[in-house]
Design an enzyme around this catalytic site. Structure first.
Site, mmCIF file in Angstrom:
data_model
loop_
_atom_site.group_PDB
_atom_site.id
_atom_site.type_symbol
_atom_site.label_atom_id
_atom_site.label_comp_id
_atom_site.label_asym_id
_atom_site.label_seq_id
_atom_site.Cartn_x
_atom_site.Cartn_y
_atom_site.Cartn_z
ATOM 1 N N PRO A 317 0.795 -1.248 0.000
ATOM 2 C CA PRO A 317 0.000 0.000 0.000
ATOM 3 C C PRO A 317 0.814 1.279 0.000
ATOM 4 C CG PRO A 317 0.019 -0.942 2.197
ATOM 5 C CD PRO A 317 0.777 -1.907 1.322
ATOM 6 N N CYS A 318 1.485 1.569 -1.127
ATOM 7 C CA CYS A 318 2.234 2.823 -1.213
ATOM 8 C C CYS A 318 1.302 4.025 -1.184
ATOM 9 C CB CYS A 318 3.120 2.837 -2.453
ATOM 10 S SG CYS A 318 2.281 2.450 -3.989
ATOM 11 N N HIS A 319 -0.003 3.803 -1.393
ATOM 12 C CA HIS A 319 -0.949 4.920 -1.315
ATOM 13 C C HIS A 319 -1.119 5.424 0.119
ATOM 14 C CE1 HIS A 319 -3.337 1.218 -0.708
ATOM 15 N NE2 HIS A 319 -4.076 1.951 0.098
#
Length: 359
Positions: A317-319
Site C-alpha cells: 500500500p504505497c498509497h
C-alpha cells in the site's frame, strides 16, 4: 531534445522566477491539482514537493495531468491554424469523444491533422482528446461522482476497447523455448478502472492500473529480470488476487494472501515495502516515519524512490504514504485514485470500529 535540462531544483527556481528561459522546453506538473503549466505561468506557485518537471507536453498528458487554463501550455504563437482550431473545439467540450469520422465530418483530413499535431505537440489530436476525457473523469471522481459514471464519460462503456489495447501492450503469445520462462497476464475491472496482473502459476509478479505510464517499462523490466516472456492468460495466482481485490473494493476485507514474487526489488526496497504492508488500514505514514522506522532518518529520498519502484498496487500500500505536512502527494496510478483509496480505507476502518462497539 537538443540540450539537457537542468535538475528539478533549478527548474523550480525558474518556475518561482517565472523565467522564460525554458519556454517550450520544460513544463511543471502539480501533483495536488493535476494541472501542468508553463514555467512562466501566473498561477499560484506550488510547493517544491508537489512538483514534477517534464520536457514535453505529451509526457505531461500521458502522466495524467491537464493543461492549465491560465497559461494555456497547448497554445503557441505561429502554430498551424488547424491545430489551434481543433484545440479550441476541444476546449469547448473536453469530454467529447472524437473519432476520425468526426474530423472528416467537420472537413478535416485525419492524416493531415495527425501530422500537424505530431509536429506541434508531439502527439496526435485523438490522443490529446482521450487524455482530456480521462482528466475530466478524474475530476469527477475527486468531486465524489459515481465511479461508473466517470468511467462511461471517459469512454470505457465496455471492456472490449481496453482488451484490444491490453493485447497490443503485451504482444502475442511467445513461442516457448528451453531457456525462457513463461508468465501470464490478464486484466479485470475494478471501481477505479481496469488493473493488469502478471503471474506464474503460484506467485504474482506485477499488479498495476492499466493506464500507469510506467507499465510498459515495468513489463519489459520484469521480462528481462526473470528471463521470461509474457502471454495473455490466467493462472491460479491471478484468480486469487482478483477475488481478494473484489472483497477489498466491496469493503469486506483488506487481507491479501496471494504469494508475491518480489525478486525485482533490492533488499532496501523490499524492506521499505514490508514497512508499507505494516501500516494499518485507515492509517497513513510520512516518508520520514518509514525512514526512522528503519533506523536511518537520512534515507527519506531513498524511501520515496523505493515507494515509486513498487509494482504491486494496493496490496503493497504505497498509497498510505503522505507528505510530512499531511498532504496527499503523488501516486503512480493517479492522485485521484490515491484519494479514493484513502477515503475507502478510512470508511472500512470506521465500519470495523462500529462493529466492535456493537459486539
Amino acid at each position: 531534445m537538443l540540450f539537457d535540462l537542468p535538475n528539478d531544483d533549478a527548474l523550480y527556481d525558474a518556475l518561482i522566477a517565472r523565467s522564460a528561459a525554458y519556454e517550450g522546453r520544460a513544463y511543471v506538473c502539480v501533483k495536488t491539482t493535476g494541472i501542468f503549466c508553463r514555467l512562466t505561468s501566473p498561477a499560484r506557485k506550488p510547493k517544491r514537493e508537489n512538483t514534477l518537471f517534464y520536457d514535453s507536453i505529451s509526457t505531461c498528458m500521458q502522466s495524467g495531468f491537464r493543461p492549465c487554463q491560465r497559461c494555456r501550455p497547448l497554445e503557441e504563437a505561429g502554430r498551424e491554424p488547424i491545430v489551434d482550431q481543433l484545440l479550441s473545439a476541444l476546449d469547448g467540450d473536453p469530454a467529447a469523444r472524437w473519432t476520425e469520422d468526426d474530423l472528416i465530418a467537420q472537413g478535416y483530413d485525419p492524416s493531415t491533422v495527425r501530422r500537424a499535431f505530431k509536429r506541434s505537440l508531439g502527439m496526435t489530436f485523438l490522443d490529446i482528446a482521450r487524455y482530456r476525457r480521462l482528466g475530466e473523469a478524474a475530476k469527477q471522481l475527486a468531486n465524489g461522482a459515481r465511479v461508473i459514471d466517470a468511467q462511461i464519460e471517459a469512454g470505457y462503456e465496455s471492456g472490449s476497447g481496453f482488451r484490444a489495447a491490453f493485447q497490443r501492450s503485451i504482444g502475442k503469445a511467445p513461442a516457448m523455448s528451453q531457456n525462457r520462462n513463461l508468465l501470464f497476464a490478464d486484466w479485470f475491472e475494478t471501481p477505479l478502472g481496469p488493473m493488469v496482473a502478471v503471474a506464474d502459476q503460484t506467485h504474482l509478479h506485477l499488479l498495476e492500473f492499466h493506464d500507469r505510464k510506467a507499465l510498459p517499462a515495468e513489463l519489459e523490466k520484469l521480462q528481462r529480470k526473470t528471463r521470461s516472456s509474457v502471454a495473455a492468460g490466467r493462472t491460479p495466482a491471478i484468480d486469487q488476487i482478483e477475488a481478494e481485490l473484489t472483497a477489498y473494493f466491496a469493503g469486506k476485507s483488506a487481507i491479501f494472501g496471494t504469494p508475491l514474487a518480489l525478486g525485482f526489488g533490492t533488499s532496501f526496497e523490499r524492506e521499505v515495502w514490508s514497512k508499507l504492508v505494516d501500516i494499518p488500514v485507515g492509517e497513513t505514514r510520512a516518508y520520514g516515519d518509514i525512514a526512522r522506522g528503519m533506523n536511518n532518518p537520512q534515507t527519506v529520498r531513498a524511501v520515496g524512490r523505493a515507494n515509486g519502484a513498487n509494482q504491486m498496487a494496493i496490496i503493497i500500500p504505497c498509497h498510505r504514504l503522505i507528505g510530512a505536512d499531511g498532504s496527499v502527494t503523488g501516486y503512480g496510478g493517479g492522485l485521484w485514485r490515491k484519494q479514493w483509496l484513502l477515503r475507502h480505507e478510512n470508511e472500512m476502518k470506521t465500519r470495523a470500529l462500529s462493529m466492535e462497539e456493537i459486539q
